[in-house]
Enzyme design. Structure first.
Site, PDB file in Angstrom:
ATOM      1  CD  GLU A  36      16.090  37.755  19.422  1.00  0.00           C
ATOM      2  OE1 GLU A  36      16.971  38.247  18.954  1.00  0.00           O
ATOM      3  OE2 GLU A  36      16.551  36.303  19.550  1.00  0.00           O
TER       4      GLU A  36
ATOM      5  CG  HIS B 271      11.317  70.880  20.891  1.00  0.00           C
ATOM      6  ND1 HIS B 271      12.386  71.068  20.311  1.00  0.00           N
ATOM      7  CD2 HIS B 271      12.062  69.589  21.721  1.00  0.00           C
ATOM      8  CE1 HIS B 271      13.354  69.990  20.126  1.00  0.00           C
ATOM      9  NE2 HIS B 271      13.326  69.722  21.263  1.00  0.00           N
TER      10      HIS B 271
ATOM     11  CE  LYS C  49      24.901  65.134  31.026  1.00  0.00           C
ATOM     12  NZ  LYS C  49      24.089  65.356  32.672  1.00  0.00           N
ATOM     13  CG  ASP C  50      22.824  64.471  24.499  1.00  0.00           C
ATOM     14  OD1 ASP C  50      22.170  64.202  25.713  1.00  0.00           O
ATOM     15  OD2 ASP C  50      21.359  64.898  23.872  1.00  0.00           O
TER      16      ASP C  50
ATOM     17  CB  SER D 274      13.619  68.497  29.279  1.00  0.00           C
ATOM     18  OG  SER D 274      14.435  67.724  27.994  1.00  0.00           O
TER      19      SER D 274
END
Lengths: 268, 184, 414
Positions: free
Chosen positions: C285, C213, C241-242, C217
């Site tokens: 894994e 923040h 959108k998320d 981005s």
């Protein structure tokens, strides 16, 4: 440039698979069975599970434990409460001591009680040492065998049907292969020799539901039962899954429509 | 951001309300989904199948002499099984007419008068009342006495004196035969 | 951005004393986000979603789990068989670990492709690497808890790595075990740490978001936001959108839970741990496989460093290296969109990592070792040689003037 590295990747992958083929012992492909519980909608066939239970109860349970399954779980196979009580009561459970605290009763035997529906399947031997002593090797517990072997039910079926009287050439010619007359040859078993003699033969049990008692039928039924023992939640899992997916499909479509609406006037 | 602000102003009435409806509908479906997703977690805290399978207890009552009591465990709680003698039965029936907080007839609390079966948890704050062992205080009414806050229960397990609001509860049970009772 | 004036008196009263509403506003409707973010930018919020799912399912699993070598395996099976919806919660948790790594690996590769690690986002990126390390530790210890064969032997192999360090090695290993082999004390401390680390993760994720923040981005163009037209508020544009992305993601996730719950697992872990018998093929894994391949690739002594230690150091270095990435790549251009040559090396690195993963699954013998050595060599060469070199010699394409200019041009062309 792109062609170059695609070629490089292809070359590396090819050499990798060649290396793999050179290393491993000969194992034929697993036999494929069309299980009722396969696929998106596949569910257990209750009648088949009951036949499989009959085989476990009459044959396998002489040596193999099923320690994670309880008698009460048999209600999933359609047994009534009273039937389950009867099945459980055939087995007895050794008690740590009697009411008065003595370890052994007057006859020098362990105190026992009848098994109840709430009990787990009673194991054929009191401990691993006794099981090895009686069988020459430890017969594995079968509760999770359908999940703990690579190939799952297909492997179990192949294994049960994989006994051979003659050692095939592919195996006999392998480096380090030694004949072993004391054990049984099974083409699917890692190391080829197992202490368990072949079991799947025609008329192994007489089915209560009158199904023809062939070796193939027996093998399919017992494996289906063992898969149920390992994954008793399968039916519920898939049917809940379908409902959840349907819901998510609707919700996601709505979210997409809303996203389109909100973004309608934004150039991006 | 000035750019987006003008965009919003340019929206037609129609587009706006359609978007509002879609937002509402999607929120409702989403909320239903969240509620549905919470249930498995809540339900996982309910008694598991193996716990439920142990929800009945069978008691062999052939060894309990008249006037004697035994305590058995049922669903993790003590259950009092008292083989009442004639005197206690008579007293319990006589007290039906006495004044009490939680009015109940003795006949409604037993299936066979000589066998009184109760959950041994004081209805006040959950202590286990005394009165099972021969030397225990049995309170003013010959039944049980809760030492925590002084509740007195009579020979039918009814609350007669003290802070407890209710009689000792009777669990569901049935006589399998003359010698066995299944509780639960 | 200044705080909005709150009309509701209760909201105002609270906000004056604890500015939660202002905080919410600043991170949603008041948070400017590049308008050109692609769907690759969904994976950050997806990662947080999976973390929450893991913590919630984990807390409920603990209610029925017993951390003791004699009871752990059976308590997990009891969850699967007797606890209401236990199978669902356990399978979500089990597959959630794989989902977490899928999402985070995509998130990392997106950052690599678009140069999200470059200034001013260096700290944001380093915190991300810390998150990855914490995730790896948490996942590893979680895998031990069911106490199957792979739990025990995976723990044995990985803890033994530390014995490679000279002088202090054996001391560290004994300390990790709390005994002379992986046993009950080990299981207990792993359980404790497995419960603790996700909360540490939450804290570091908080820092990661805080840093985000502050610097905002990155975006597919790699051009910073300069003017108001470059950005749109996070809410409602990116919340929706998320959320849409989450819908798709949960379909993918739950497909495995409901129809292939053991797809990512190893069958051997359904056999109770047996300290006397090692399974024939020990594989970690899938999400550890590339690093496992690097570990096993070092089969030779490097000067005075013995091969065993060399492998361990190479494995740790392959992750730690990412932390100094912002200073290895000096190119002024962030996005690979405008880096015509480096773009290809990015894809080679991507394939190299997949290939390393494939090799990690294969037995360490014959040609596999040589291939793993070459792939490892490329991995390190990419960061230590190619990247610095590229920054110097690569001819980059001209950058657009601004995000909004590029967006408008694109929509005109269309």
């Amino acid at each position: 440039m792109r062609k170059l590295f695609i070629a490089a990747v292809a070359a590396l992958t090819l050499s990798a698979s060649a290396a793999q083929a050179a290393g491993g012992a000969y194992v034929p492909e697993l036999k494929d069975v069309n299980w009722s519980f396969e696929g998106f909608f596949g569910q257990y066939d209750q009648k088949q599970l009951r036949r499989g239970f009959q085989i476990y109860n009459e044959v396998c349970s002489a040596c193999h434990s099923l320690r994670l399954v309880a008698y009460r779980n048999l209600s999933a196979l359609g047994f009534t409460e009273d039937e389950i009580k009867e099945i459980a009561a055939e087995k007895s459970i050794r008690l740590p001591h009697g009411d008065a605290g003595a370890l052994l009763n007057d006859d020098g035997e362990f105190f026992t009680r009848e098994a109840k529906p709430s009990d787990k399947f009673v194991s054929p031997f009191p401990n691993d040492a006794a099981a090895i002593d009686a069988n020459g090797a430890l017969p594995p517990d079968l509760s999770l065998v359908a999940k703990s072997r690579l190939g799952g039910p297909e492997y179990l079926y192949s294994f049960l049907m994989g006994y051979m009287d003659e050692v095939p050439e592919e195996v006999a010619h392998q480096k380090g292969f030694i004949l072993n007359e004391d054990k049984s040859f099974n083409i699917y078993f890692p190391g080829y020799y197992t202490s368990m003699p072949p079991q799947m033969m025609d008329e192994l049990v007489e089915y209560e539901d009158g199904t023809e008692a062939t070796a193939v039928q027996h093998a399919e039924d017992i494996v289906a039962f063992l898969n149920w023992a390992a994954e008793p939640e399968l039916d519920e899992r898939k049917s809940l899954g379908l409902k959840v997916m349907l819901f998510l499909l609707v919700l996601t479509a709505m979210l997409y429509a809303l996203k389109r609406k909100i973004w309608a006037d934004v150039k991006h | 951001m000035a750019d987006t602000a003008t965009n919003v102003e340019n929206k037609t009435e129609d587009g706006e309300s359609r978007r509002d409806f879609l937002l509402l509908a999607t929120s409702a479906v989403g909320a239903a989904g969240v509620a549905g997703a919470i249930w498995p977690f809540v339900d996982s805290m309910n008694p598991a199948a193996d716990v439920l399978a142990l929800s009945t207890t069978e008691v062999d009552i052939s060894q309990i002499e008249e006037g004697q009591s035994v305590t058995v465990v049922w669903r993790g709680k003590p259950v009092f099984v008292r083989h009442r003698n004639a005197e206690e039965i008579e007293q319990a029936a006589k007290d039906d007419s006495a004044s009490m907080v939680d009015v109940q007839k003795d006949a409604d609390r037993v299936q066979k008068p000589e066998w009184l079966i109760l959950i041994g948890v004081c209805t006040h704050l959950g202590c286990v009342p005394l009165g099972q062992k021969p030397g225990d205080p049995r309170g003013d009414f010959g039944g049980w006495f809760c030492p925590c806050h002084g509740s007195h229960y009579d020979t039918s397990g009814r609350i007669r004196k003290g802070p407890a609001p209710l009689n000792l509860a009777v669990p569901p049970y049935e006589f399998l035969d003359d010698e066995h009772v299944k509780i639960g | 951005m200044s705080s909005p004036e709150w009309n509701n008196p209760v909201v105002k009263w609270v906000d004056d004393r604890l500015p939660v509403f202002s905080l919410m506003h600043h991170s949603t409707a008041g948070y400017p986000t590049p308008r050109n973010l692609s769907y690759w930018w969904n994976f950050g919020s997806l990662a947080l979603t999976v973390l929450i799912v893991m913590v919630v399912t984990g807390i409920f699993l603990v209610m029925s789990y017993t951390p003791h070598v004699d009871m752990a395996f059976d308590s997990v099976e009891r969850i699967m068989r007797d606890v209401n919806y236990g199978w669902l919660i356990r399978y979500i948790h089990m597959n959630g670990a794989s989902m977490f790594f899928i999402v985070v690996y995509i998130h990392i590769f997106r950052g690599l492709y678009y140069g999200s690690y470059k200034g001013p986002r260096e700290i944001l990126w380093i915190l991300g690497v810390v998150i990855l390390l914490l995730m790896m530790g948490t996942a590893f210890m979680g895998y031990v808890l069911p106490w199957g064969q792979m739990s025990l032997w995976g723990a044995t192999v990985i803890t033994n790595l530390f014995s490679a360090f000279p002088i202090v090695g054996d001391f560290i290993v004994t300390l990790l075990w709390g005994g002379f082999s992986v046993d009950n004390p080990t299981l207990n401390r792993f359980f404790s740490l497995h419960y603790l680390l996700p909360f540490v993760l939450f804290a570091v994720v908080g820092l990661h978001l805080w840093a985000l923040h502050a610097v905002k981005s990155n975006n597919p163009l790699g051009v910073e936001m300069k003017q108001p037209e470059d950005s749109i508020p996070f809410h409602p544009y990116f919340t929706i959108k998320d959320l849409f992305g989450m819908g798709l993601f949960f379909m993918f996730f739950l497909f495995f839970v409901f129809w292939a719950p053991n797809f990512f697992g190893e069958p051997d872990n359904y056999i109770p741990a047996n300290p006397m018998v090692t399974p024939p093929h020990i594989v970690p894994e899938w999400y550890f496989l590339p690093f496992y391949a690097i570990l096993r690739a070092i089969t030779f002594d490097i000067f005075i460093i013995p091969a065993k230690l060399g492998g361990v150091l190479a494995m740790f270095a392959s992750i730690i290296l990412l932390m100094v990435l912002p200073w290895l790549d000096r190119s002024k251009v962030k996005s690979c969109k405008f880096r015509p040559v480096y773009k290809w090396f990015f894809w080679i690195l991507f394939l190299d990592c997949i290939f390393l993963g494939y090799l990690g699954k294969k037995p360490a013998e014959g040609s596999y070792i040589i291939m793993a050595q070459l792939a490892t060599l490329y991995y390190f060469a990419h960061f230590l040689v190619i990247l610095p070199l590229m920054s110097k010699i690569e001819k980059v394409v001209d950058l657009p003037e601004s995000i909004s200019a590029a967006v408008l041009k694109k929509s005109e062309d269309a």
